[in-house]
Enzyme design. Structure first.
Site, PDB file in Angstrom:
ATOM      1  N   GLU A 101      -5.791 -13.634  -4.082  1.00  0.00           N
ATOM      2  CA  GLU A 101      -5.261 -12.320  -4.460  1.00  0.00           C
ATOM      3  C   GLU A 101      -6.269 -11.239  -4.058  1.00  0.00           C
ATOM      4  O   GLU A 101      -7.474 -11.491  -3.982  1.00  0.00           O
ATOM      5  CB  GLU A 101      -5.002 -12.341  -5.983  1.00  0.00           C
ATOM      6  CG  GLU A 101      -4.450 -11.111  -6.622  1.00  0.00           C
ATOM      7  CD  GLU A 101      -3.179 -10.536  -6.033  1.00  0.00           C
ATOM      8  OE1 GLU A 101      -3.130 -10.368  -4.799  1.00  0.00           O
ATOM      9  OE2 GLU A 101      -2.285 -10.189  -6.819  1.00  0.00           O
ATOM     10  N   ASP A 102      -5.773 -10.060  -3.768  1.00  0.00           N
ATOM     11  CA  ASP A 102      -6.660  -8.951  -3.418  1.00  0.00           C
ATOM     12  C   ASP A 102      -7.356  -8.410  -4.662  1.00  0.00           C
ATOM     13  O   ASP A 102      -8.570  -8.212  -4.670  1.00  0.00           O
ATOM     14  CB  ASP A 102      -5.904  -7.823  -2.693  1.00  0.00           C
ATOM     15  CG  ASP A 102      -4.642  -7.371  -3.422  1.00  0.00           C
ATOM     16  OD1 ASP A 102      -4.272  -7.977  -4.456  1.00  0.00           O
ATOM     17  OD2 ASP A 102      -4.008  -6.407  -2.954  1.00  0.00           O
ATOM     18  N   ILE A 103      -6.564  -8.165  -5.703  1.00  0.00           N
ATOM     19  CA  ILE A 103      -7.133  -7.524  -6.899  1.00  0.00           C
ATOM     20  C   ILE A 103      -6.337  -7.934  -8.131  1.00  0.00           C
ATOM     21  O   ILE A 103      -5.109  -7.994  -8.093  1.00  0.00           O
ATOM     22  CB  ILE A 103      -7.159  -5.983  -6.717  1.00  0.00           C
ATOM     23  CG1 ILE A 103      -7.760  -5.278  -7.932  1.00  0.00           C
ATOM     24  CG2 ILE A 103      -5.789  -5.414  -6.402  1.00  0.00           C
ATOM     25  CD1 ILE A 103      -8.156  -3.830  -7.653  1.00  0.00           C
ATOM     26  N   ILE A 104      -7.049  -8.250  -9.193  1.00  0.00           N
ATOM     27  CA  ILE A 104      -6.403  -8.537 -10.471  1.00  0.00           C
ATOM     28  C   ILE A 104      -6.658  -7.340 -11.376  1.00  0.00           C
ATOM     29  O   ILE A 104      -7.806  -7.032 -11.710  1.00  0.00           O
ATOM     30  CB  ILE A 104      -6.903  -9.856 -11.080  1.00  0.00           C
ATOM     31  CG1 ILE A 104      -6.505 -11.003 -10.136  1.00  0.00           C
ATOM     32  CG2 ILE A 104      -6.330 -10.058 -12.478  1.00  0.00           C
ATOM     33  CD1 ILE A 104      -6.945 -12.373 -10.597  1.00  0.00           C
ATOM     34  N   ASP A 105      -5.574  -6.665 -11.714  1.00  0.00           N
ATOM     35  CA  ASP A 105      -5.643  -5.421 -12.481  1.00  0.00           C
ATOM     36  C   ASP A 105      -5.237  -5.744 -13.925  1.00  0.00           C
ATOM     37  O   ASP A 105      -6.067  -6.201 -14.711  1.00  0.00           O
ATOM     38  CB  ASP A 105      -4.722  -4.415 -11.778  1.00  0.00           C
ATOM     39  CG  ASP A 105      -4.669  -3.062 -12.444  1.00  0.00           C
ATOM     40  OD1 ASP A 105      -5.626  -2.707 -13.136  1.00  0.00           O
ATOM     41  OD2 ASP A 105      -3.671  -2.347 -12.278  1.00  0.00           O
ATOM     42  N   THR A 106      -3.976  -5.576 -14.289  1.00  0.00           N
ATOM     43  CA  THR A 106      -3.547  -5.986 -15.626  1.00  0.00           C
ATOM     44  C   THR A 106      -3.461  -7.504 -15.732  1.00  0.00           C
ATOM     45  O   THR A 106      -3.494  -8.062 -16.825  1.00  0.00           O
ATOM     46  CB  THR A 106      -2.151  -5.415 -15.967  1.00  0.00           C
ATOM     47  OG1 THR A 106      -1.194  -5.968 -15.057  1.00  0.00           O
ATOM     48  CG2 THR A 106      -2.140  -3.905 -15.874  1.00  0.00           C
ATOM     49  N   THR A 109       0.790  -9.918 -12.491  1.00  0.00           N
ATOM     50  CA  THR A 109       1.272 -10.607 -11.291  1.00  0.00           C
ATOM     51  C   THR A 109       0.833 -12.065 -11.306  1.00  0.00           C
ATOM     52  O   THR A 109       1.650 -12.982 -11.156  1.00  0.00           O
ATOM     53  CB  THR A 109       0.704  -9.924 -10.019  1.00  0.00           C
ATOM     54  OG1 THR A 109       1.029  -8.543 -10.072  1.00  0.00           O
ATOM     55  CG2 THR A 109       1.246 -10.555  -8.758  1.00  0.00           C
ATOM     56  N   LYS A 133     -10.482  -6.001 -12.266  1.00  0.00           N
ATOM     57  CA  LYS A 133     -10.762  -4.864 -13.154  1.00  0.00           C
ATOM     58  C   LYS A 133     -10.747  -5.399 -14.584  1.00  0.00           C
ATOM     59  O   LYS A 133      -9.716  -5.373 -15.242  1.00  0.00           O
ATOM     60  CB  LYS A 133      -9.676  -3.793 -13.005  1.00  0.00           C
ATOM     61  CG  LYS A 133      -9.553  -3.148 -11.630  1.00  0.00           C
ATOM     62  CD  LYS A 133      -8.427  -2.107 -11.650  1.00  0.00           C
ATOM     63  CE  LYS A 133      -8.165  -1.485 -10.301  1.00  0.00           C
ATOM     64  NZ  LYS A 133      -6.927  -0.657 -10.283  1.00  0.00           N
ATOM     65  N   PHE A 154      -8.386   3.355  -9.394  1.00  0.00           N
ATOM     66  CA  PHE A 154      -7.523   2.989  -8.290  1.00  0.00           C
ATOM     67  C   PHE A 154      -8.313   2.902  -6.981  1.00  0.00           C
ATOM     68  O   PHE A 154      -9.075   3.806  -6.640  1.00  0.00           O
ATOM     69  CB  PHE A 154      -6.383   3.997  -8.145  1.00  0.00           C
ATOM     70  CG  PHE A 154      -5.337   3.545  -7.184  1.00  0.00           C
ATOM     71  CD1 PHE A 154      -4.383   2.603  -7.573  1.00  0.00           C
ATOM     72  CD2 PHE A 154      -5.309   4.018  -5.885  1.00  0.00           C
ATOM     73  CE1 PHE A 154      -3.428   2.153  -6.674  1.00  0.00           C
ATOM     74  CE2 PHE A 154      -4.353   3.571  -4.981  1.00  0.00           C
ATOM     75  CZ  PHE A 154      -3.406   2.645  -5.382  1.00  0.00           C
ATOM     76  N   ASP A 161      -3.327  -0.825  -0.766  1.00  0.00           N
ATOM     77  CA  ASP A 161      -2.668   0.394  -0.288  1.00  0.00           C
ATOM     78  C   ASP A 161      -2.539   1.466  -1.358  1.00  0.00           C
ATOM     79  O   ASP A 161      -2.579   1.190  -2.555  1.00  0.00           O
ATOM     80  CB  ASP A 161      -1.248   0.059   0.187  1.00  0.00           C
ATOM     81  CG  ASP A 161      -0.313  -0.267  -0.983  1.00  0.00           C
ATOM     82  OD1 ASP A 161      -0.643  -1.178  -1.769  1.00  0.00           O
ATOM     83  OD2 ASP A 161       0.710   0.426  -1.140  1.00  0.00           O
ATOM     84  N   ARG A 167      -4.209   0.228   4.076  1.00  0.00           N
ATOM     85  CA  ARG A 167      -4.485  -1.224   4.069  1.00  0.00           C
ATOM     86  C   ARG A 167      -5.436  -1.632   5.190  1.00  0.00           C
ATOM     87  O   ARG A 167      -6.158  -2.617   5.081  1.00  0.00           O
ATOM     88  CB  ARG A 167      -3.186  -2.024   4.250  1.00  0.00           C
ATOM     89  CG  ARG A 167      -2.206  -1.902   3.113  1.00  0.00           C
ATOM     90  CD  ARG A 167      -1.109  -2.966   3.276  1.00  0.00           C
ATOM     91  NE  ARG A 167       0.048  -2.706   2.429  1.00  0.00           N
ATOM     92  CZ  ARG A 167       0.153  -3.074   1.156  1.00  0.00           C
ATOM     93  NH1 ARG A 167      -0.841  -3.701   0.570  1.00  0.00           N
ATOM     94  NH2 ARG A 167       1.254  -2.800   0.463  1.00  0.00           N
TER      95      ARG A 167
END
Ligand code: IMP
Ligand code: MG
Length: 177
Positions: A101-106, A109, A133, A154, A161, A167
């Site tokens: 994965e690119d980024i784990i936020d909440t 996903t 994050k 962000f 993106d 990107r």
């Protein structure tokens, strides 16, 4: 120096050399952990395409690569809902899955994806993300390989993106205050 993407301005957060160094370090650990396995790298489109390409070419072990498309983001907000756009092809039962994965936020996903993957009886599932994050994470989840922990701000670039722009940037940029 600030750059403009769409209507917003961004500052460099992590340069491409630093990303490369960290991807090499992550790959060393992954090679050790998977030396007796043939994992499937399950990469989440669109955001992880650049990380997946750079990470996979550092992994000097037999492996397969597969892509799925999931989306939970609109603009700069997590919608809290996950839409599977391109589903999983082929049988993953008994296989070792490394989600890329690119980024784990909440975490929504990946949380939803892991739930679905577990029903398909893989031998193992691990998680690799370039960015996390921690302050935004809403789930108690174990991330096996993290490139960088960042503040809850962000970011764009290196696959990520802002309204589909940015990107292709080789570095990672953070929204200017
Ligand atoms: P989560 O479901 O909230 O963890 O969000 C994960 C997905 O949202 C990531 O795979 C990214 O595609 C996107 N995302 C999260 N944070 C950012 C960001 O700061 N910039 C760009 N995309 C992001
Ligand atoms: Mg993504």
């Amino acid at each position: 120096m600030a750059i403009q993407i769409g209507d917003k301005s961004f500052n460099l957060l992590i340069g491409s050399d630093e990303i490369h160094k960290r991807v090499v370090e992550m790959s060393r650990q992954i090679v050790l952990d998977y030396k007796d396995q043939t994992p499937i790298l399950l990469c989440l489109l669109n955001g992880s395409y650049m990380f997946a390409a750079d990470l996979s070419r550092q992994l000097d072990i037999p492996l397969e690569i597969s892509f799925i498309k999931i989306s939970s983001y609109a603009g700069m907000q997590s919608t809290g809902q996950v839409n599977t756009i391109l589903g999983l092809q082929g049988d993953i039962s008994g296989r070792d899955i490394l989600v890329v994965e690119d980024i784990i936020d909440t975490g929504t996903t990946v949380h939803e994806l892991l739930k679905e993957l577990k029903t398909k009886q893989p031998a193992s599932i691990k998680l690799a993300t370039l960015l996390a994050k921690p302050d935004a994470l809403k789930y108690d989840m174990h991330i096996d390989y993290t490139g960088f922990d960042i503040a809850d701000k962000f970011v764009v670039g290196y696959g990520m993106d802002y309204n589909e722009l940015g990107r292709n940037l080789p570095g990672i940029y953070v929204l200017a205050e």
